[in-house]
Every structure is written in structure tokens, then in C-alpha cells.
Design an enzyme around this catalytic site. Structure first.
Site, PDB file in Angstrom:
ATOM      1  N   LYS A 179     -12.996  -7.623  -3.618  1.00  0.00           N
ATOM      2  CA  LYS A 179     -14.139  -7.144  -4.408  1.00  0.00           C
ATOM      3  C   LYS A 179     -14.445  -8.131  -5.533  1.00  0.00           C
ATOM      4  O   LYS A 179     -15.602  -8.455  -5.809  1.00  0.00           O
ATOM      5  CB  LYS A 179     -13.848  -5.740  -4.966  1.00  0.00           C
ATOM      6  CG  LYS A 179     -13.976  -4.665  -3.912  1.00  0.00           C
ATOM      7  CD  LYS A 179     -13.383  -3.331  -4.309  1.00  0.00           C
ATOM      8  CE  LYS A 179     -13.422  -2.390  -3.090  1.00  0.00           C
ATOM      9  NZ  LYS A 179     -12.590  -1.203  -3.213  1.00  0.00           N
ATOM     10  N   GLN A 228      -9.787   2.183  -7.671  1.00  0.00           N
ATOM     11  CA  GLN A 228      -9.313   1.996  -6.297  1.00  0.00           C
ATOM     12  C   GLN A 228      -8.426   3.179  -5.877  1.00  0.00           C
ATOM     13  O   GLN A 228      -7.493   3.546  -6.603  1.00  0.00           O
ATOM     14  CB  GLN A 228      -8.543   0.661  -6.201  1.00  0.00           C
ATOM     15  CG  GLN A 228      -8.123   0.277  -4.806  1.00  0.00           C
ATOM     16  CD  GLN A 228      -9.300  -0.050  -3.878  1.00  0.00           C
ATOM     17  OE1 GLN A 228     -10.345  -0.507  -4.318  1.00  0.00           O
ATOM     18  NE2 GLN A 228      -9.129   0.196  -2.595  1.00  0.00           N
ATOM     19  N   ASP A 285     -19.225   3.851  -6.272  1.00  0.00           N
ATOM     20  CA  ASP A 285     -18.632   4.360  -5.033  1.00  0.00           C
ATOM     21  C   ASP A 285     -19.418   5.567  -4.511  1.00  0.00           C
ATOM     22  O   ASP A 285     -19.250   5.961  -3.359  1.00  0.00           O
ATOM     23  CB  ASP A 285     -17.207   4.874  -5.307  1.00  0.00           C
ATOM     24  CG  ASP A 285     -16.117   3.901  -4.923  1.00  0.00           C
ATOM     25  OD1 ASP A 285     -16.308   3.153  -3.956  1.00  0.00           O
ATOM     26  OD2 ASP A 285     -15.059   3.916  -5.592  1.00  0.00           O
TER      27      ASP A 285
HETATM   28  N1  GUN Z   1      -9.872   2.804  -1.072  1.00  0.00           N
HETATM   29  C1  GUN Z   1     -10.239   2.528   0.196  1.00  0.00           C
HETATM   30  N2  GUN Z   1     -11.587   2.458   0.295  1.00  0.00           N
HETATM   31  C2  GUN Z   1     -12.081   2.709  -0.940  1.00  0.00           C
HETATM   32  C3  GUN Z   1     -13.398   2.761  -1.472  1.00  0.00           C
HETATM   33  O1  GUN Z   1     -14.408   2.599  -0.782  1.00  0.00           O
HETATM   34  N3  GUN Z   1     -13.471   3.029  -2.803  1.00  0.00           N
HETATM   35  C4  GUN Z   1     -12.395   3.248  -3.582  1.00  0.00           C
HETATM   36  N4  GUN Z   1     -12.569   3.519  -4.873  1.00  0.00           N
HETATM   37  N5  GUN Z   1     -11.148   3.202  -3.111  1.00  0.00           N
HETATM   38  C5  GUN Z   1     -11.002   2.931  -1.796  1.00  0.00           C
END
Ligand code: GUN
Length: 284
Positions: free
Chosen positions: A52, A96, A119
Site C-alpha cells: 500500500k 490493517q 476501506d
Molecule cells: N486485511 C485484508 N484485507 C484488508 C482490507 O481490504 N482492508 C483492511 N483494513 N485490512 C485488510
């Protein structure tokens, strides 16, 4: 023989558009900013967070990564979220998941300012998705919609079957397909005669979390198959929910794993962050 949907290439094209928009915003003194918080040392999460950050840098965004120790308390994490909620250089906040067991995802997500919830996990944004009034699109389902659109698949009137009902993928995916005028069925572990239902699908989205779960006998000739699965085999190789070897020869279009939906998820996160920056700057 199916045509392979190249998620890497489509992702590259969309990211180039985002980078161009970011450059234009910079001319106006606006720099989109994303903050990513990771608690603990889960290796898969560390890889996602690194990707990211890298993606942000490549399109010209400002990014901040907060790596907090496993023993971080709820109060400490909430204090950081509160601080970022009030930071005008940050337009997107992502915590996350999964969090360590002593932290409650729901409490933390509820504290993210819905206007910075890139998200789209906050209940306010989930509700907006339900009524089709989006601020932020849920990243993985939105990525699937872009793959369909860029591959020339018109969802309107099609039989769409989503296998899986998670809050992150299955449920919002069903909503986005419904908003695109698909006829949508959601299947799950209690669905009776699953193969009978999946065989009706013109568009089949597999989001089950089980390697090779969808086999050739479960799909209709000429269907479009989207594989959201990200499963690790014993040998460490990444594999999807679709048994590619038996499904691919029967269908018209299919996403591979890796290189299908995966690259699109971060791309949609970037797009949400860009949207948020524009909205905060009053240029949207
Ligand atoms: N963990 C796995 N995929 C995601 C996601 O799309 N967003 C977040 N915040 N955590 C994740």
C-alpha cells in the site's frame, strides 16, 4: 478457451489515471494523503501494508505507516485514530485487519471518521453502499466491477452468483452487482445444491476462502468467472477459490490468481483516497 482478465494491466491503467489526477491536484496545492496503521507482526499484513505504501508513492500520494507493537492498548490505538481524524494532511485512514485478539475491530472502525474511511468499513459507509449513495466504494468489490467493465461485460439483466457472504467482499459485491442491474444470488456454506445455483451464473464471483472450491462441473459454458480467493498452498504458492484447470476451458472470461482481482484492491484504495482528498478540498 477462456480469455484471461489481466488485473495487473487494468490496474496499471487505472493507477496511471490516478497519478495524472494527483499531479493536477498538486498544481492546486492538494496532496492526497493515506495513513495505514498496522498492529503486531503478522507477516501477510506486513506485506499488504508495504504494498500500500509503495502504491501511494508510485502515484504521488503522501503516505504514513504506523507500525504499532502487538501489546498496543485499545486506548492507544483510538488516540492515534482520533489524531489522524483531525490531521488535514490525511484524507484516508486504514487500520490493517486482522487486529490482535485483544482489540475489537468494530470499536476501532467505528472511531474512524466516515469521511476518511477509505476501506468503506464504517457502518455509515456500509449503509450508503446499501442505498447506492457511495462516498467510498468497498475496495475489492469495486475492483471486480472495474475488471468487468474494462473487459466489456455488461452486468445488466445477467444472472450473477456471489459465493461467500463476508462483510468485506460477498455482501458489498452483491450490492454493487445489484446496483448495476444484475439479478443477484448470494450463496454460502448453508446453501443447498450449490452447484445447481452456480451453474445458473452468467457472472460467478467466488469469495469463499477455500482453495480450488469452484470446479468445472459448477460453472456454465461461456460464463464469466471472477476469483477473489487468496489462499496459500502448503508450498507457499498463492491460489484462488477457483480450480483454474477445470474451469478455464469451459468459460468465456476468467481472472487468474495471482494477477486478477488482487492488484485491483489497492488501486481502488488509491481511488478512494483521491476521492476523499478532492472532497476535503471542495473540488468534487
Ligand atoms: N486485511 C485484508 N484485507 C484488508 C482490507 O481490504 N482492508 C483492511 N483494513 N485490512 C485488510
Amino acid at each position: 478457451m477462456a480469455k484471461i482478465i489481466d488485473g495487473k494491466q487494468i490496474s496499471k491503467e487505472v493507477r496511471a489515471e490516478i497519478a495524472a489526477e494527483c499531479a493536477a491536484l498538486k498544481e492546486k496545492g492538494i496532496v492526497p494523503g493515506l495513513a495505514v496503521i498496522i498492529v503486531g507482526t503478522d507477516p501477510a499484513s506486513q506485506v499488504y501494508v508495504r504494498n500500500k505504501k509503495k502504491a501511494c508513492e508510485e502515484v504521488g500520494f503522501h503516505s504514513e505507516v504506523y507500525e504499532l507493537p502487538e501489546e498496543t492498548t485499545e486506548a492507544e490505538l483510538l488516540a492515534l485514530v482520533e489524531r489522524l481524524n483531525g490531521d488535514s494532511a490525511i484524507h484516508g485512514i486504514l487500520v490493517q485487519l486482522p487486529l490482535p485478539k485483544h482489540l475489537d475491530d468494530k470499536i476501532i472502525i467505528d472511531h474512524i471518521d466516515p469521511e476518511k474511511d477509505v476501506d468503506a468499513f464504517h457502518p455509515v459507509n456500509v449503509g450508503k453502499i446499501m442505498i447506492g449513495d457511495y462516498d467510498f466504494l468497498p475496495c475489492t468489490p469495486a475492483g471486480v466491477m472495474v475488471l468487468l467493465e474494462k473487459s466489456g461485460v455488461d452486468v445488466s439483466g445477467k444472472e450473477c452468483v456471489v459465493v461467500g457472504r463476508s462483510n468485506i467482499v460477498g455482501k458489498p459485491q452483491a450490492m454493487l452487482l445489484l446496483h448495476a442491474n444484475g439479478t443477484v444470488t448470494v450463496c454460502h456454506s448453508r446453501t443447498k445444491n450449490l452447484a445447481e445455483v452456480t451453474r445458473r451464473a452468467d457472472i460467478l464471483v467466488a469469495a469463499v476462502g477455500k482453495a480450488d472450491f469452484i470446479t468445472g462441473d459448477m460453472v456454465k459454458e461461456g460464463a464469466v468467472v471472477i476469483d477473489v480467493g487468496m489462499n496459500r498452498r502448503a508450498d507457499g504458492k498463492l491460489t484462488g477459490d477457483v480450480d483454474f484447470a477445470t474451469v478455464e476451458p469451459k468459460v468465456s472470461l476468467i481472472t487468474p490468481v495471482p494477477g486478477g482481482v488482487g492488484p485491483m484492491t489497492i488501486t481502488m484504495l488509491l481511488r478512494n483516497t483521491l476521492t476523499s482528498a478532492k472532497r476535503h478540498a471542495g473540488v468534487l
